[in-house]
Design a protein around this motif. Structure first.
Motif, PDB file in Angstrom:
ATOM      1  N   LEU A 195       0.850  -1.184   0.000  1.00 22.28           N
ATOM      2  CA  LEU A 195       0.000   0.000   0.000  1.00 22.28           C
ATOM      3  C   LEU A 195       0.886   1.235   0.000  1.00 22.28           C
ATOM      4  CD1 LEU A 195      -3.040   0.986   0.467  1.00 22.28           C
ATOM      5  CD2 LEU A 195      -2.380   1.165   2.879  1.00 22.28           C
ATOM      6  N   ALA A 196       0.599   2.186  -0.897  1.00 17.96           N
ATOM      7  CA  ALA A 196       1.339   3.457  -0.962  1.00 17.96           C
ATOM      8  C   ALA A 196       0.635   4.471  -0.072  1.00 17.96           C
ATOM      9  CB  ALA A 196       1.427   3.950  -2.397  1.00 17.96           C
ATOM     10  N   HIS A 197       0.911   4.369   1.217  1.00 18.53           N
ATOM     11  CA  HIS A 197       0.204   5.151   2.231  1.00 18.53           C
ATOM     12  C   HIS A 197       0.983   6.443   2.486  1.00 18.53           C
ATOM     13  CE1 HIS A 197      -2.446   5.873   5.572  1.00 18.53           C
ATOM     14  NE2 HIS A 197      -1.499   5.746   6.485  1.00 18.53           N
ATOM     15  N   GLY A 198       0.871   7.379   1.555  1.00 13.57           N
ATOM     16  CA  GLY A 198       1.675   8.592   1.612  1.00 13.57           C
ATOM     17  C   GLY A 198       0.944   9.831   2.052  1.00 13.57           C
ATOM     18  N   LEU A 199      -0.364   9.721   2.359  1.00  9.57           N
ATOM     19  CA  LEU A 199      -1.161  10.864   2.814  1.00  9.57           C
ATOM     20  C   LEU A 199      -1.109  12.024   1.820  1.00  9.57           C
ATOM     21  CD1 LEU A 199      -0.222  10.809   6.607  1.00  9.57           C
ATOM     22  CD2 LEU A 199      -2.145   9.710   5.463  1.00  9.57           C
ATOM     23  N   GLY A 200      -1.120  11.664   0.545  1.00  5.32           N
ATOM     24  CA  GLY A 200      -1.151  12.678  -0.505  1.00  5.32           C
ATOM     25  C   GLY A 200       0.202  13.066  -1.048  1.00  5.32           C
ATOM     26  N   ARG A 201       1.262  12.405  -0.611  1.00  2.00           N
ATOM     27  CA  ARG A 201       2.609  12.670  -1.125  1.00  2.00           C
ATOM     28  C   ARG A 201       3.198  11.344  -1.572  1.00  2.00           C
ATOM     29  NH1 ARG A 201       4.343  17.873   0.562  1.00  2.00           N
ATOM     30  NH2 ARG A 201       2.699  18.834   1.828  1.00  2.00           N
ATOM     31  N   PRO A 202       3.642  11.244  -2.826  1.00  2.57           N
ATOM     32  CA  PRO A 202       4.135   9.960  -3.343  1.00  2.57           C
ATOM     33  C   PRO A 202       5.219   9.366  -2.443  1.00  2.57           C
ATOM     34  CG  PRO A 202       3.905  11.547  -5.127  1.00  2.57           C
ATOM     35  CD  PRO A 202       3.674  12.305  -3.858  1.00  2.57           C
ATOM     36  N   VAL A 203       5.135   8.059  -2.235  1.00  5.00           N
ATOM     37  CA  VAL A 203       6.108   7.367  -1.388  1.00  5.00           C
ATOM     38  C   VAL A 203       7.274   6.884  -2.249  1.00  5.00           C
ATOM     39  CG1 VAL A 203       4.272   6.645   0.172  1.00  5.00           C
ATOM     40  CG2 VAL A 203       5.048   5.072  -1.619  1.00  5.00           C
ATOM     41  N   ALA A 204       8.370   6.532  -1.585  1.00  4.47           N
ATOM     42  CA  ALA A 204       9.555   6.041  -2.289  1.00  4.47           C
ATOM     43  C   ALA A 204       9.270   4.701  -2.958  1.00  4.47           C
ATOM     44  CB  ALA A 204      10.712   5.903  -1.310  1.00  4.47           C
ATOM     45  N   ASP A 205       9.970   4.438  -4.059  1.00  8.40           N
ATOM     46  CA  ASP A 205       9.749   3.233  -4.854  1.00  8.40           C
ATOM     47  C   ASP A 205      10.041   1.967  -4.055  1.00  8.40           C
ATOM     48  OD1 ASP A 205       9.303   5.009  -6.886  1.00  8.40           O
ATOM     49  OD2 ASP A 205      11.092   4.475  -8.050  1.00  8.40           O
ATOM     50  N   ALA A 206       9.241   0.925  -4.303  1.00  7.92           N
ATOM     51  CA  ALA A 206       9.582  -0.435  -3.887  1.00  7.92           C
ATOM     52  C   ALA A 206      10.369  -1.059  -5.034  1.00  7.92           C
ATOM     53  CB  ALA A 206       8.325  -1.240  -3.598  1.00  7.92           C
ATOM     54  N   VAL A 207      11.485  -1.716  -4.730  1.00  7.65           N
ATOM     55  CA  VAL A 207      12.437  -2.119  -5.768  1.00  7.65           C
ATOM     56  C   VAL A 207      12.870  -3.563  -5.571  1.00  7.65           C
ATOM     57  CG1 VAL A 207      14.674  -1.616  -6.823  1.00  7.65           C
ATOM     58  CG2 VAL A 207      13.283   0.253  -5.912  1.00  7.65           C
ATOM     59  N   VAL A 208      13.073  -4.275  -6.692  1.00  9.20           N
ATOM     60  CA  VAL A 208      13.633  -5.619  -6.679  1.00  9.20           C
ATOM     61  C   VAL A 208      14.466  -5.824  -7.945  1.00  9.20           C
ATOM     62  CG1 VAL A 208      11.641  -6.692  -7.826  1.00  9.20           C
ATOM     63  CG2 VAL A 208      13.082  -8.056  -6.323  1.00  9.20           C
ATOM     64  N   ARG A 209      15.534  -6.593  -7.823  1.00  9.10           N
ATOM     65  CA  ARG A 209      16.386  -6.944  -8.971  1.00  9.10           C
ATOM     66  C   ARG A 209      16.039  -8.358  -9.400  1.00  9.10           C
ATOM     67  NH1 ARG A 209      19.214  -4.436 -12.980  1.00  9.10           N
ATOM     68  NH2 ARG A 209      21.043  -5.657 -13.620  1.00  9.10           N
ATOM     69  N   VAL A 210      15.771  -8.553 -10.683  1.00  9.27           N
ATOM     70  CA  VAL A 210      15.231  -9.814 -11.188  1.00  9.27           C
ATOM     71  C   VAL A 210      16.106 -10.365 -12.311  1.00  9.27           C
ATOM     72  CG1 VAL A 210      13.244 -10.899 -12.306  1.00  9.27           C
ATOM     73  CG2 VAL A 210      12.887  -9.121 -10.595  1.00  9.27           C
ATOM     74  N   THR A 211      16.310 -11.682 -12.291  1.00 11.78           N
ATOM     75  CA  THR A 211      16.928 -12.387 -13.404  1.00 11.78           C
ATOM     76  C   THR A 211      15.822 -13.038 -14.230  1.00 11.78           C
ATOM     77  OG1 THR A 211      18.919 -12.842 -12.117  1.00 11.78           O
ATOM     78  CG2 THR A 211      18.546 -14.197 -14.062  1.00 11.78           C
ATOM     79  N   PHE A 212      15.728 -12.683 -15.510  1.00 11.01           N
ATOM     80  CA  PHE A 212      14.724 -13.252 -16.400  1.00 11.01           C
ATOM     81  C   PHE A 212      15.283 -14.487 -17.108  1.00 11.01           C
ATOM     82  CE2 PHE A 212      12.688  -9.272 -15.645  1.00 11.01           C
ATOM     83  CZ  PHE A 212      11.346  -9.468 -15.934  1.00 11.01           C
ATOM     84  N   PRO A 213      14.408 -15.385 -17.604  1.00  9.95           N
ATOM     85  CA  PRO A 213      14.892 -16.542 -18.359  1.00  9.95           C
ATOM     86  C   PRO A 213      15.721 -16.128 -19.565  1.00  9.95           C
ATOM     87  CG  PRO A 213      12.571 -16.793 -17.829  1.00  9.95           C
ATOM     88  CD  PRO A 213      12.944 -15.396 -17.439  1.00  9.95           C
ATOM     89  N   ALA A 214      15.318 -15.034 -20.180  1.00  7.73           N
ATOM     90  CA  ALA A 214      16.054 -14.509 -21.332  1.00  7.73           C
ATOM     91  C   ALA A 214      15.580 -13.089 -21.573  1.00  7.73           C
ATOM     92  CB  ALA A 214      15.803 -15.366 -22.571  1.00  7.73           C
ATOM     93  N   ALA A 215      16.442 -12.282 -22.169  1.00  4.37           N
ATOM     94  CA  ALA A 215      16.020 -10.946 -22.573  1.00  4.37           C
ATOM     95  C   ALA A 215      14.982 -11.055 -23.674  1.00  4.37           C
ATOM     96  CB  ALA A 215      17.221 -10.136 -23.044  1.00  4.37           C
ATOM     97  N   GLY A 216      14.126 -10.069 -23.787  1.00  2.00           N
ATOM     98  CA  GLY A 216      13.155 -10.084 -24.866  1.00  2.00           C
ATOM     99  C   GLY A 216      11.813  -9.517 -24.456  1.00  2.00           C
TER     100      GLY A 216
END
Length: 648
Positions: free
Chosen positions: A62-83
């Motif tokens: 939940l982006a509970h920012g009270l009307g101000r955008p919250v900082a990004d949630a981030v993850v680094r992912v390895t995909f089966p292949a680019a494309g």
């Protein structure tokens, strides 16, 4: 984060679970990536919301920012292949149930810092897979949830498919089976151990039950679905615990309650104050000091094993990872408030929808021109706020909120000198209009199901809060340097299922001061049952958000009043205790027992009674029938008294 890349026949089988209607074509490729939002490596300013986990199968962010955008949630992912992949995002437009315009919960998905073409949180009143179109990814990609508004955007999961024609189904059971297969979670839950007492629910009732039982030598599992203990009395909800403790004839009942509450002199209504007032760390420290307590934070019980009228085990699911743990026990205590364990075990209960007491999400504004307020701010953007204060920039604009409850021409407590009223007893609130915003009487959900509709009730509270602040800032042109400083996103519930015991305590028992041989815990709160306030509900039928409390001679009984032990165990599940607002009372009888110090004392009695059950090889009912003197003897001992483990 957990494993994210899925290949091969097993993965193809898992993906087929999401293929939708029976007979639909199997996916043409089984290469895909599935991400649960609550499992991101860095949650940024997003928060985990588990309140609707039973309805949708998972917690969400939940982006509970009270009307101000919250900082990004981030993850680094390895995909089966680019494309090229097709992106699906599980989300919803949270104001759509009211037909409100504007879709305030907008957010983007960023791939290596670049937004995909679709904006999410803009469609559908229900949780669904929002089609993000086709996207290009590299073999290694950083994925982020980028909040655009700070107005409660939400995301449960992301799915990237190499099969560009694949469309996932929205069926919750299919999604849950898919999720569990993908994450490699076993069909059988892990063995979490066997305990004398399994306490489910870590509010004051459950926490006190666990401590009391452990000090009598029992092995205890304490299961809590949030990261903190205290429930409504935690920093997440911030209801100040009420109720009189330590009164004759058992002045040590309440010792444990007071031990885990902060030691300071209360100055006025404390609900909604800053986090330190609620001492989450103190509760955790006291529980952790008990060597026979095993604590399961961020675990939600969603299954019960029972046989021949007895519970044998509960199954608790991690709110962050989905892994399930089985906890076996001799005795169980339902301290969930919603009577989750009792309901799943087939215990008798009462539950009616309509005319309920509602839920409150406390909130409070702050003055950005006040250095003390700025330094104490719990805002997501505190660093930016502090820097602005140092530069003398105190202005705090707030956007119009056409999707909120329209209060531009309506009264509400906090508008001018307007406060709400007790029936026949003047005003409640404060002389300061700002002090009448976001208090206990900002309450909604009177005609809703507090279990199934918890997200919608909480969201109506949000719409009331944002609508009021919009009216004050943009219509009345007040408070130019003020902003929303904090708001609870976990709902403070008052009423839900009530499990039935050998005594169903009624409000008339309080009024008549009926005397019970099995006195167990003192009640001092009046017969307080909330309803929509008629001064504020015109034109808001179904979305009322201001309540009135009961008052007058009819609702007083001259407490403290000692309630009976027989309210604290199930009449038809032989090894089930309960403590908290799900005990055996009538709807009106809930009024005096539901405040938290009182609930905590119930927990103390349950913990002591459980020790007698183990020592005497009896049931909760057997304590009343054959060992009531032993229970009263334990109630006369200090809360820090320790006994050796009972012989079993």
């Amino acid at each position: 984060m957990r494993r994210r890349v899925f290949l091969g026949a097993a993965a193809g089988t898992a993906l087929a679970l999401l293929a939708g209607r029976r007979g639909a074509a199997a996916p043409t490729t089984n290469e895909f990536v599935f991400l649960e939002a609550e499992g991101f490596d860095d949650l940024g300013g997003w928060v985990v919301d588990q309140q609707s986990m039973d309805q949708m199968g998972s917690a969400y962010l939940l982006a509970h920012g009270l009307g101000r955008p919250v900082a990004d949630a981030v993850v680094r992912v390895t995909f089966p292949a680019a494309g090229r992949y097709r992106l699906w995002v599980r989300t919803r437009d949270w104001v759509a149930p009211w037909g409100a315009p504007g879709a305030p919960g907008k957010f983007q998905v960023l791939l290596d810092g670049r937004p995909v073409g679709e904006t999410f949180g803009t469609k559908n009143a229900d949780w669904h897979w929002h089609d993000g179109g086709t996207v290009e990814v590299g073999a290694e990609t950083t994925i982020a949830l980028h909040d655009l508004t700070g107005f409660e955007g939400r995301c449960e999961a992301l799915l990237f498919c190499r099969d560009l024609g694949f469309e996932p189904v929205n069926d919750v059971a299919a999604i849950d089976a898919f999720r569990r297969r993908l994450l490699g979670l076993p069909d059988r839950p892990d063995d979490g151990g066997t305990f004398d007492l399994v306490v489910v629910g870590g509010g004051l009732a459950g926490t006190c039950a666990a401590i009391a039982a452990a000090r009598q030598g029992l092995t205890v599992a304490l299961v809590q679905d949030r990261p903190v203990l205290g429930g409504n009395g935690s920093s997440e909800v911030r209801v100040w615990p009420e109720g009189t403790t330590r009164v004759a004839p058992f002045p040590h009942v309440g010792d444990i309650v007071e031990e885990i509450l902060p030691d300071f002199k209360r100055a006025g209504m404390m609900a909604g104050k800053t986090a330190e007032y609620f001492a989450d760390d103190l509760k955790l420290r006291v529980v952790s000091a008990e060597p026979t307590v095993t604590l399961f934070l961020e675990h939600r019980v969603n299954a019960v094993e029972a046989n021949a009228g007895r519970i044998t085990a509960v199954v608790a699911e991690s709110t962050r990872g989905g892994r399930r743990t089985r906890l076996e026990g001799r005795l169980f205590a339902d301290c969930t408030g919603d009577a989750v364990v009792g309901h799943l075990a087939g215990a008798d209960y009462e539950f009616a929808i309509g005319g309920n007491m509602g839920m409150t999400n406390w909130w409070r504004p702050m003055d950005a021109a006040n250095e003390k307020h700025v330094l104490a701010c719990e805002c997501k953007d505190k660093d930016a706020l502090t820097a602005a204060f140092q530069q003398g920039d105190h202005e705090q604009p707030f956007p119009r909120c056409p999707w909120a409850i329209d209060l531009s021409d309506k009264p509400f407590p906090g508008r001018g000198k307007l406060t709400a009223q007790w029936p026949g007893n003047g005003l409640y609130g404060t002389d300061d209009p700002l002090g009448n915003l976001g208090g206990w009487f900002w309450e909604s959900g009177f005609d809703k199901n507090p279990i199934e509709d918890v997200e919608r009730i909480r969201d109506n509270n949000f719409r009331a809060m944002y609508g009021a602040w919009d009216a004050l800032k943009n219509v009345d042109k007040l408070y130019p340097t003020h902003r929303l400083g904090w708001a609870a996103y976990i709902a403070g519930k008052r009423e839900s299922r009530r499990l039935l015991g050998d005594v169903i305590l009624s409000a008339d028992d309080f009024r008549a001061r009926k005397n019970w041989p099995d006195q167990a815990f003192p009640c001092s709160w009046h017969i307080d049952v909330h309803s929509p306030h008629p001064d504020y509900d015109t034109g808001l039928e179904g979305t009322e958000f201001i309540s009135r409390a009961t008052d007058g001679e009819h609702f007083k009984y001259g407490g403290p009043y000692w309630a009976p032990y027989r309210c604290l165990y199930s009449r038809n599940v032989a090894n089930l205790f309960m403590a908290g607002r799900d005990i055996s009372v009538t709807k009106e009888g809930l009024g005096p027992v539901r405040v938290m110090r009182t609930c905590g004392m119930m927990g103390e009695i349950v913990g002591k009674a459980a020790a007698i059950c183990v020592r005497e090889s009896t049931t909760p009912r057997g304590v009343y029938e054959r060992h009531l003197t032993a229970l009263h003897d334990l109630m006369r001992l200090p809360g820090d008294f320790r006994a050796a483990r009972p012989a079993s």
